[in-house]
Design a protein around this motif. Structure first.
Motif, PDB file in Angstrom:
ATOM      1  N   GLN A  34       0.847  -1.276  -0.049  1.00  0.00           N
ATOM      2  CA  GLN A  34       0.108   0.141  -0.089  1.00  0.00           C
ATOM      3  C   GLN A  34       0.813   1.318   0.071  1.00  0.00           C
ATOM      4  OE1 GLN A  34      -3.741   0.035   2.027  1.00  0.00           O
ATOM      5  NE2 GLN A  34      -3.095   2.113   3.093  1.00  0.00           N
ATOM      6  N   PHE A  35       1.995   1.233   0.553  1.00  0.00           N
ATOM      7  CA  PHE A  35       2.864   2.417   0.940  1.00  0.00           C
ATOM      8  C   PHE A  35       4.151   1.965   0.457  1.00  0.00           C
ATOM      9  CE2 PHE A  35       5.667   5.241   3.275  1.00  0.00           C
ATOM     10  CZ  PHE A  35       5.487   6.211   2.698  1.00  0.00           C
ATOM     11  N   GLY A  36       4.994   3.027  -0.136  1.00  0.00           N
ATOM     12  CA  GLY A  36       6.627   2.545  -0.491  1.00  0.00           C
ATOM     13  C   GLY A  36       7.120   3.625  -1.106  1.00  0.00           C
ATOM     14  N   PRO A  37       8.491   3.724  -1.310  1.00  0.00           N
ATOM     15  CA  PRO A  37       9.006   4.724  -2.288  1.00  0.00           C
ATOM     16  C   PRO A  37       8.316   4.730  -3.846  1.00  0.00           C
ATOM     17  CG  PRO A  37      10.687   3.258  -1.263  1.00  0.00           C
ATOM     18  CD  PRO A  37       9.572   2.888  -0.857  1.00  0.00           C
ATOM     19  N   GLU A  38       7.928   3.511  -4.139  1.00  0.00           N
ATOM     20  CA  GLU A  38       7.478   3.336  -5.418  1.00  0.00           C
ATOM     21  C   GLU A  38       6.055   4.291  -5.665  1.00  0.00           C
ATOM     22  OE1 GLU A  38       9.508  -0.170  -4.063  1.00  0.00           O
ATOM     23  OE2 GLU A  38       7.509   0.805  -3.276  1.00  0.00           O
ATOM     24  N   THR A  39       5.367   4.624  -4.437  1.00  0.00           N
ATOM     25  CA  THR A  39       4.083   5.653  -4.474  1.00  0.00           C
ATOM     26  C   THR A  39       4.386   6.989  -4.690  1.00  0.00           C
ATOM     27  OG1 THR A  39       4.076   5.527  -2.091  1.00  0.00           O
ATOM     28  CG2 THR A  39       2.892   3.532  -3.313  1.00  0.00           C
ATOM     29  N   ILE A  40       5.429   7.521  -4.754  1.00  0.00           N
ATOM     30  CA  ILE A  40       5.848   8.832  -4.740  1.00  0.00           C
ATOM     31  C   ILE A  40       4.821   9.653  -5.797  1.00  0.00           C
ATOM     32  CG2 ILE A  40       7.669   8.713  -6.592  1.00  0.00           C
ATOM     33  CD1 ILE A  40       8.895  10.880  -4.780  1.00  0.00           C
ATOM     34  N   GLY A  41       4.599   9.003  -6.937  1.00  0.00           N
ATOM     35  CA  GLY A  41       3.781   9.778  -7.834  1.00  0.00           C
ATOM     36  C   GLY A  41       2.312  10.004  -7.416  1.00  0.00           C
ATOM     37  N   TRP A  82      -4.797   4.338 -14.466  1.00  0.00           N
ATOM     38  CA  TRP A  82      -6.082   3.611 -14.119  1.00  0.00           C
ATOM     39  C   TRP A  82      -6.080   1.949 -14.028  1.00  0.00           C
ATOM     40  CZ3 TRP A  82     -10.691   4.808 -13.450  1.00  0.00           C
ATOM     41  CH2 TRP A  82     -11.670   3.929 -13.872  1.00  0.00           C
ATOM     42  N   GLU A  83      -5.232   1.620 -14.753  1.00  0.00           N
ATOM     43  CA  GLU A  83      -5.233   0.076 -14.394  1.00  0.00           C
ATOM     44  C   GLU A  83      -4.341  -0.241 -13.233  1.00  0.00           C
ATOM     45  OE1 GLU A  83      -1.721   0.943 -17.400  1.00  0.00           O
ATOM     46  OE2 GLU A  83      -3.752   1.788 -16.920  1.00  0.00           O
ATOM     47  N   LEU A  84      -3.660   0.514 -12.803  1.00  0.00           N
ATOM     48  CA  LEU A  84      -2.796   0.267 -11.536  1.00  0.00           C
ATOM     49  C   LEU A  84      -3.898   0.206 -10.319  1.00  0.00           C
ATOM     50  CD1 LEU A  84       0.671   1.709 -12.147  1.00  0.00           C
ATOM     51  CD2 LEU A  84      -0.106  -0.571 -12.408  1.00  0.00           C
ATOM     52  N   LEU A  85      -4.651   1.082 -10.454  1.00  0.00           N
ATOM     53  CA  LEU A  85      -5.951   1.380  -9.475  1.00  0.00           C
ATOM     54  C   LEU A  85      -6.547   0.090  -9.194  1.00  0.00           C
ATOM     55  CD1 LEU A  85      -7.027   4.991 -10.369  1.00  0.00           C
ATOM     56  CD2 LEU A  85      -4.875   4.195  -8.777  1.00  0.00           C
ATOM     57  N   TRP A  86      -6.767  -0.715  -9.771  1.00  0.00           N
ATOM     58  CA  TRP A  86      -7.483  -2.024  -9.882  1.00  0.00           C
ATOM     59  C   TRP A  86      -6.537  -3.227  -9.009  1.00  0.00           C
ATOM     60  CZ3 TRP A  86     -12.479  -1.075  -9.874  1.00  0.00           C
ATOM     61  CH2 TRP A  86     -12.829   0.103 -10.353  1.00  0.00           C
ATOM     62  N   LYS A  87      -5.455  -2.899  -8.971  1.00  0.00           N
ATOM     63  CA  LYS A  87      -4.480  -3.896  -8.479  1.00  0.00           C
ATOM     64  C   LYS A  87      -4.595  -4.105  -6.714  1.00  0.00           C
ATOM     65  CE  LYS A  87       0.689  -4.814  -8.259  1.00  0.00           C
ATOM     66  NZ  LYS A  87       1.919  -4.352  -8.303  1.00  0.00           N
ATOM     67  N   VAL A  88      -4.710  -5.192  -6.395  1.00  0.00           N
ATOM     68  CA  VAL A  88      -4.792  -5.711  -5.067  1.00  0.00           C
ATOM     69  C   VAL A  88      -3.474  -5.697  -4.368  1.00  0.00           C
ATOM     70  CG1 VAL A  88      -5.356  -7.413  -3.299  1.00  0.00           C
ATOM     71  CG2 VAL A  88      -6.738  -7.165  -5.506  1.00  0.00           C
ATOM     72  N   PHE A 140     -15.293  -1.591   7.270  1.00  0.00           N
ATOM     73  CA  PHE A 140     -16.451  -1.151   6.716  1.00  0.00           C
ATOM     74  C   PHE A 140     -15.850  -0.720   5.072  1.00  0.00           C
ATOM     75  CE2 PHE A 140     -18.219   2.866   4.721  1.00  0.00           C
ATOM     76  CZ  PHE A 140     -19.495   2.242   4.686  1.00  0.00           C
ATOM     77  N   GLU A 141     -14.752  -0.550   4.882  1.00  0.00           N
ATOM     78  CA  GLU A 141     -14.255  -0.693   3.510  1.00  0.00           C
ATOM     79  C   GLU A 141     -14.026  -1.987   2.915  1.00  0.00           C
ATOM     80  OE1 GLU A 141     -12.028   3.738   2.683  1.00  0.00           O
ATOM     81  OE2 GLU A 141     -10.850   2.230   3.286  1.00  0.00           O
ATOM     82  N   LEU A 142     -13.704  -2.866   3.653  1.00  0.00           N
ATOM     83  CA  LEU A 142     -13.408  -4.272   3.237  1.00  0.00           C
ATOM     84  C   LEU A 142     -15.004  -4.729   2.908  1.00  0.00           C
ATOM     85  CD1 LEU A 142     -10.667  -5.690   5.359  1.00  0.00           C
ATOM     86  CD2 LEU A 142     -10.780  -5.147   2.856  1.00  0.00           C
ATOM     87  N   LEU A 143     -15.865  -4.410   3.539  1.00  0.00           N
ATOM     88  CA  LEU A 143     -17.077  -4.868   3.392  1.00  0.00           C
ATOM     89  C   LEU A 143     -17.650  -4.514   1.960  1.00  0.00           C
ATOM     90  CD1 LEU A 143     -19.114  -4.830   6.848  1.00  0.00           C
ATOM     91  CD2 LEU A 143     -18.728  -6.814   5.486  1.00  0.00           C
ATOM     92  N   PHE A 151      -6.974   1.633  -5.414  1.00  0.00           N
ATOM     93  CA  PHE A 151      -7.989   2.825  -5.574  1.00  0.00           C
ATOM     94  C   PHE A 151      -8.561   3.094  -4.172  1.00  0.00           C
ATOM     95  CE2 PHE A 151     -11.236  -0.431  -6.421  1.00  0.00           C
ATOM     96  CZ  PHE A 151     -12.200   0.025  -5.641  1.00  0.00           C
ATOM     97  N   VAL A 152      -8.587   2.295  -3.150  1.00  0.00           N
ATOM     98  CA  VAL A 152      -9.097   2.365  -2.057  1.00  0.00           C
ATOM     99  C   VAL A 152      -8.506   3.589  -1.123  1.00  0.00           C
ATOM    100  CG1 VAL A 152      -9.786   1.806   0.284  1.00  0.00           C
ATOM    101  CG2 VAL A 152     -10.190   0.252  -1.706  1.00  0.00           C
TER     102      VAL A 152
END
Length: 421
Positions: A34-41, A82-88, A140-143, A151-152
């Motif tokens: 969910q978080f890391g240096p790769e998420t800087i964008g 866009w396509e990365l937002l649907w990645k688990v 709640f969000e997992l439900l 994207f969450v």
């Protein structure tokens, strides 16, 4: 002419945001967590959006149209992802959110409201061991979404940007002094980069800020005090260390306005949520979570041996944007301006409180309830505690500032808080 200028600004920011997303897309695609240096964008679109929101709102009064346009701008900047937002993605190992995520999945799987701390702390009781409230939001969000999609986090960032909009609207509605409006607004705008990090890490502070903003909205803007204190009562459920400033805000209200027993009753009923949980699931009459070791105390074989003065000094230095870890000094790019600007504002805030008693009340309240406790107790994931400290300080300042303008000596009045100073 002004409308055309802001259309140009919209498209200029949109282009800049899309370019930054395109350039950072390949890096984000490497991230499994969910978080890391790769998420800087992900940090750039929300900050650019906030700049647009503030620039346009300052001139046009923060209408709901501006909020909708800002959220549209935010989403359009994310299109290259866009396509990365649907990645688990996975929770970062051995961090707070991993625990909350595990608690939430257990609650959903077993259809229970038991906080499930014992699955991570098997030698403890069934009572809350860690901060109680955030796990229920995660559940709640997992439900709704079933899995932890990328994207969450972006949805949560959008919620936070909406909260910033409402906070900016409150400031520009209540305060007429241009310099003070600029300082308070700048604090909020500069908070967004760190808030983005806080959200991506799955920490609790960003959601706590949203509840604080909901309180401020209904208290200062709508003047619906009962609803306001419902939101405020949930704040300690998310962060129990905020119990003292929450009580301080309630106290200031009651000494300046006509007493309303309904507020106190509803406030206490909500505040005692951890007690209900611990009585029902653990058979313990207990409010606070467990504190394993105090950060400002040195331990030897589990026993306290001495005060760690160095820890307190490091926490004080945190407000300069630096963190000292052993021989290493970290510079916090996403929050240094936010922290430094707060230090300037905090010492300058007294200029806007005309009555000496009110000035003393503001500094004494903030020092005793949040700033000094943060120096003693703040630990891990710097500057999560400083972030909350700053937001709470702004809310208390606005509360005292309004009373200073219209009711300087905290004399009880039957009418409501005046809308502007």
């Amino acid at each position: 002419m002004k409308s055309r200028k802001y259309i140009y600004l919209f498209f200029a920011i949109l282009v800049a945001g899309i370019v930054s997303s395109v350039l950072s897309k390949s890096l984000l695609s490497l991230s499994e967590y969910q978080f890391g240096p790769e998420t800087i964008g992900i940090f750039i679109p929300p900050f650019l959006t906030t700049l647009f929101m503030y620039a346009v709102g300052r001139e046009h009064g923060f209408s709901y149209k501006i909020l909708g346009l800002s959220l549209l701008l935010f989403m359009l900047q994310l299109l290259p992802f866009w396509e990365l937002l649907w990645k688990v993605v996975k929770p970062n190992p051995a961090e707070d959110f991993e625990r909350y995520f595990q608690y939430a999945r257990h609650m959903i799987r077993h259809q229970t409201l038991w906080g499930a701390d014992q699955i991570r702390f098997p030698n403890q009781s069934r009572a809350y061991i860690t901060q109680p409230g955030y796990r229920y939001f995660v559940a709640f969000e997992l439900l709704i979404f079933d899995k932890l999609y990328r994207f969450v986090s972006l949805l949560n960032i959008g919620l936070f940007l909406s909260a910033i909009y409402f906070f900016l609207k409150i400031i520009h509605h209540l305060i007429s002094d241009g310099k003070l409006k600029f300082m308070l607004s700048s604090l909020l705008v500069l908070s967004v980069p760190y808030a983005t990090k806080n959200i991506l890490m799955g920490l609790t502070e960003w959601l706590t800020v949203i509840f604080l903003v909901c309180f401020a909205w209904f208290y200062f803007y709508k003047k619906q005090w009962l609803t306001a204190f419902v939101f405020l009562a949930f704040v300690p459920f998310l962060r129990q260390n905020l119990l003292p400033p929450v009580f301080a805000i309630l106290f200031i209200h009651f000494i300046s306005q006509k007493f309303d027993y309904r507020i106190l009753v509803v406030f206490v009923l909500i505040l005692l949520l951890p007690v209900y949980h611990n009585l029902y699931y653990a058979g313990e009459f207990r409010f606070f979570t467990s504190v394993f070791e105090w950060p400002f105390i040195e331990y030897n074989d589990g026993q306290p041996t001495a005060l760690n003065i160095n820890k307190m000094l490091i926490n004080l230095i945190h407000y300069t944007g630096f963190n000292i870890r052993g021989a290493k000094i970290d510079f916090l790019e996403e929050a240094v301006l936010f922290l430094l600007f707060f230090v300037f504002f905090y010492f300058y805030a007294g200029v806007y409180l005309k009555i000496r008693t009110n000035k003393y009340a503001y500094y004494l309240t903030t020092l005793v309830t949040i700033i000094i406790p943060t120096l003693f107790l703040a630990t891990d994931f710097y500057p999560r505690f400083e972030f909350i400290c700053i937001i709470v300080s702004v809310i208390i300042f606005i509360q005292v500032y309004i009373l200073d303008c219209k009711n300087p000596l905290f004399i009880k009045r039957k009418d409501s808080i005046v809308a502007s100073c």
